[in-house]
Design an enzyme around this catalytic site. Sequence first.
Site, PDB file in Angstrom:
ATOM      1  N   GLY A  92      -6.561  45.877  44.656  1.00  0.00           N
ATOM      2  CA  GLY A  92      -5.523  46.471  45.116  1.00  0.00           C
ATOM      3  C   GLY A  92      -4.505  46.789  43.969  1.00  0.00           C
ATOM      4  O   GLY A  92      -3.724  47.477  43.545  1.00  0.00           O
ATOM      5  N   ARG A  93      -4.488  45.931  43.178  1.00  0.00           N
ATOM      6  CA  ARG A  93      -3.866  45.672  41.614  1.00  0.00           C
ATOM      7  C   ARG A  93      -4.656  44.979  40.664  1.00  0.00           C
ATOM      8  O   ARG A  93      -4.235  43.826  40.278  1.00  0.00           O
ATOM      9  CB  ARG A  93      -2.738  44.820  42.088  1.00  0.00           C
ATOM     10  CG  ARG A  93      -3.097  43.067  42.797  1.00  0.00           C
ATOM     11  CD  ARG A  93      -2.033  42.348  43.331  1.00  0.00           C
ATOM     12  NE  ARG A  93      -2.542  41.284  44.324  1.00  0.00           N
ATOM     13  CZ  ARG A  93      -1.254  40.044  44.159  1.00  0.00           C
ATOM     14  NH1 ARG A  93      -0.238  40.070  43.386  1.00  0.00           N
ATOM     15  NH2 ARG A  93      -1.915  39.190  44.764  1.00  0.00           N
ATOM     16  N   ASP A 125       2.227  47.952  45.289  1.00  0.00           N
ATOM     17  CA  ASP A 125       3.074  48.429  44.076  1.00  0.00           C
ATOM     18  C   ASP A 125       1.950  48.085  42.798  1.00  0.00           C
ATOM     19  O   ASP A 125       1.949  48.812  41.534  1.00  0.00           O
ATOM     20  CB  ASP A 125       4.212  48.040  43.181  1.00  0.00           C
ATOM     21  CG  ASP A 125       3.796  46.372  43.283  1.00  0.00           C
ATOM     22  OD1 ASP A 125       2.802  46.221  43.200  1.00  0.00           O
ATOM     23  OD2 ASP A 125       5.218  45.740  43.130  1.00  0.00           O
ATOM     24  N   GLY A 126       0.847  47.874  43.085  1.00  0.00           N
ATOM     25  CA  GLY A 126       0.002  47.265  42.431  1.00  0.00           C
ATOM     26  C   GLY A 126      -0.001  46.043  41.246  1.00  0.00           C
ATOM     27  O   GLY A 126      -0.938  46.389  39.896  1.00  0.00           O
ATOM     28  N   ASP A 252     -12.619  38.300  52.275  1.00  0.00           N
ATOM     29  CA  ASP A 252     -12.382  38.463  51.433  1.00  0.00           C
ATOM     30  C   ASP A 252     -12.006  37.846  49.976  1.00  0.00           C
ATOM     31  O   ASP A 252     -11.650  37.998  48.484  1.00  0.00           O
ATOM     32  CB  ASP A 252     -11.697  39.721  50.883  1.00  0.00           C
ATOM     33  CG  ASP A 252     -10.580  39.395  51.577  1.00  0.00           C
ATOM     34  OD1 ASP A 252      -9.742  38.686  52.577  1.00  0.00           O
ATOM     35  OD2 ASP A 252      -9.417  39.690  50.896  1.00  0.00           O
ATOM     36  N   ASN A 253     -11.637  36.279  50.780  1.00  0.00           N
ATOM     37  CA  ASN A 253     -11.118  35.134  49.681  1.00  0.00           C
ATOM     38  C   ASN A 253     -12.717  34.426  49.433  1.00  0.00           C
ATOM     39  O   ASN A 253     -11.948  32.625  48.999  1.00  0.00           O
ATOM     40  CB  ASN A 253     -10.318  34.718  49.470  1.00  0.00           C
ATOM     41  CG  ASN A 253      -9.065  35.775  49.014  1.00  0.00           C
ATOM     42  OD1 ASN A 253      -8.665  36.618  48.634  1.00  0.00           O
ATOM     43  ND2 ASN A 253      -7.777  35.580  49.827  1.00  0.00           N
ATOM     44  N   ASP A 262      -8.473  33.175  43.873  1.00  0.00           N
ATOM     45  CA  ASP A 262      -7.490  33.789  44.892  1.00  0.00           C
ATOM     46  C   ASP A 262      -6.225  32.344  45.070  1.00  0.00           C
ATOM     47  O   ASP A 262      -6.603  31.858  46.529  1.00  0.00           O
ATOM     48  CB  ASP A 262      -7.879  34.732  45.398  1.00  0.00           C
ATOM     49  CG  ASP A 262      -6.777  36.079  45.875  1.00  0.00           C
ATOM     50  OD1 ASP A 262      -7.913  36.229  44.496  1.00  0.00           O
ATOM     51  OD2 ASP A 262      -7.222  37.008  46.725  1.00  0.00           O
TER      52      ASP A 262
HETATM   53  P1  AMP Z   1      -4.599  38.903  47.868  1.00  0.00           P
HETATM   54  O1  AMP Z   1      -3.717  38.433  49.047  1.00  0.00           O
HETATM   55  O2  AMP Z   1      -4.531  39.008  46.811  1.00  0.00           O
HETATM   56  O3  AMP Z   1      -6.073  38.379  48.824  1.00  0.00           O
HETATM   57  O4  AMP Z   1      -5.070  40.576  48.565  1.00  0.00           O
HETATM   58  C1  AMP Z   1      -5.751  40.830  49.793  1.00  0.00           C
HETATM   59  C2  AMP Z   1      -5.272  42.318  49.741  1.00  0.00           C
HETATM   60  O5  AMP Z   1      -3.776  43.731  49.252  1.00  0.00           O
HETATM   61  C3  AMP Z   1      -6.401  42.735  48.502  1.00  0.00           C
HETATM   62  O6  AMP Z   1      -6.578  44.473  48.679  1.00  0.00           O
HETATM   63  C4  AMP Z   1      -5.185  43.162  47.746  1.00  0.00           C
HETATM   64  O7  AMP Z   1      -5.951  43.913  46.238  1.00  0.00           O
HETATM   65  C5  AMP Z   1      -3.885  43.602  48.341  1.00  0.00           C
HETATM   66  N1  AMP Z   1      -2.385  43.276  47.229  1.00  0.00           N
HETATM   67  C6  AMP Z   1      -2.690  42.454  47.514  1.00  0.00           C
HETATM   68  N2  AMP Z   1      -1.262  42.405  46.483  1.00  0.00           N
HETATM   69  C7  AMP Z   1      -1.193  43.767  45.556  1.00  0.00           C
HETATM   70  C8  AMP Z   1      -0.188  44.289  44.942  1.00  0.00           C
HETATM   71  N3  AMP Z   1       0.762  44.647  44.743  1.00  0.00           N
HETATM   72  N4  AMP Z   1      -0.328  45.724  45.261  1.00  0.00           N
HETATM   73  C9  AMP Z   1      -1.367  46.284  45.915  1.00  0.00           C
HETATM   74  N5  AMP Z   1      -2.527  46.188  46.512  1.00  0.00           N
HETATM   75  C10 AMP Z   1      -2.194  44.257  47.051  1.00  0.00           C
HETATM   76 MG    MG Z   2      -8.212  38.566  47.948  1.00  0.00          MG
END
Ligand code: AMP
Ligand code: MG
Length: 516
Positions: A92-93, A125-126, A252-253, A262
């Site tokens: 997502g980002r 917000d990506g 997913d991690n 991550d």
């Molecule tokens: P994470 O907690 O980093 O493993 O992310 C979990 C999910 O949330 C993944 O699909 C990420 O791409 C999404 N994600 C986390 N932060 C953002 C952000 N700021 N904008 C868009 N997607 C996000």
């Molecule tokens: Mg992740």
Amino acid sequence: MSDDFARFGLLKGYANLPDRFYARVKPTPVRRPNLIQFNRTLALQLNLNISALEELGLAAVFSGNTLIGSDSIAMAYAGHQFGHFVPQLGDGRAILLGEAQDREGIRREIQLKGSGRTPYSRNGDGRAALGPVLREYLLSEAMYALGVPGTRALAAVTTGEWVAREAMVPGAIFTRVALSHVRVGSFQFFAARADQEGIKLLADYVINRHYPELKATERPYLELLRVVGERQASLIARWMHMGFIHGVMNTDNMTLSGETIDFGPCAFLDSYDPATVYSSIDSGGRYSYENQPHAAQWNLARLAETLLPLISSGSDSDSNSNSNSDKAVNLATSVIEKFPSQFEAYWLAGMRVKLGLVSHEAEDLQLARDLLIAMHHGQADFTRTFRRLCDVAGAVPGGRADTFLAEEATASVRTLFSDRSRFDDWLERWRIRLERELPDTQQGRAVLMRAANPAFIPRNHRVERVIRAALEHEDFQPFEELLTVLSSPYTDQAGFEDYSLPPRPEERVLQTFCGT
Ligand code: AMP
Ligand code: MG
């Protein structure tokens, strides 16, 4: 200048897979990219042709303003988050720029994190905030220096834009490097869509890329499960040896390559308590320090579920499909059930090294466990206890050793314990155990132990302090100094002793945030 970028010569890897594996997306340009940190040594290892690039050029590349590689993608994946299945997550980002072939001929993916919205951004917000970017940089490079497999940090830039988190905070982009970003959740993405062909393509991709030796085996997909389990058992044992708590071991991690990925709310233990949780979002303690092996095994079972059809199609062709799938379940179950004993074997092997034991005795497992119990009981600092035991071993009494040194070393480790009763008993047992080691291993014992027990880890209070300096004063010097100290974790560094100290009570960090 564009010629210089062309010479980066990124290769196409995951983007060769069919369209449904990802979304083609380009980074969203940022206003005013500024280079904070660039890992030149890693760039050279990756054969990146960066010599022609000045700071501005590097900032442009690692912010995504200048695109290197023509096939940038956001990868699709699903995942269990804290036990709840989400059929579509995805980058997502993050945006995968492409691959570099490093000096050893190994292909490595280069990914920007915080580079703008993608079709998988949902409400996000990506973008990434500066604090978490600095955190991931420090933690991933510290893990590398400690010898724990994980993604690497190639660059960090600020964007000159603000992002909305708990407050408006400076935006930043992190560039990470991985053997690959394929996760258990990548397989779950296709399983959730009953896309058997997708699962097979992905499994073959992972085998080709990471485990080509499996192709010649009778059941390559079962072997894939086995080898991923083995890598995870070894990885989690390394985490435990270092006092590392990942904090978000969602499916997913967890990578198929066996790399830590991550570095969000992850943190290292100060005083030892196996139930420690730092992550603010882990209220149930699902991913506490002691639960990490269980979490990995649980994730492995989720991977197995996605691979079952492939495992059963590899069974004898003359039996019927029901018995094939029963057989596949049995085979996969036996792999998953082995995880605890595999983990324990890796854990014990590493604990022996930490305790200076070369020979193997049946009681070693209990000896190692009892030290942890004594540390818990005495609220001893995890990292310092092991480091000071190296001094004790180096001055071990008996023979010609200097009794005064031995007493001093023993006193210094004892001061780490608020309650010494259990530790004193343990110390005596350890001494007796060391006496049974071969004399010729005694000489270098302390040296070997110091190579397994770091003096420097990224202590939470230190990490927070350098992030505060960057956020509040735009002062990156403390970040750079901490990064430098952490690059030689096993070496005593004169003048930097403070970095090995645990937090004072008022400095203790009780919670960490992923900051997304
Ligand atoms: P994470 O907690 O980093 O493993 O992310 C979990 C999910 O949330 C993944 O699909 C990420 O791409 C999404 N994600 C986390 N932060 C953002 C952000 N700021 N904008 C868009 N997607 C996000
Ligand atoms: Mg992740």
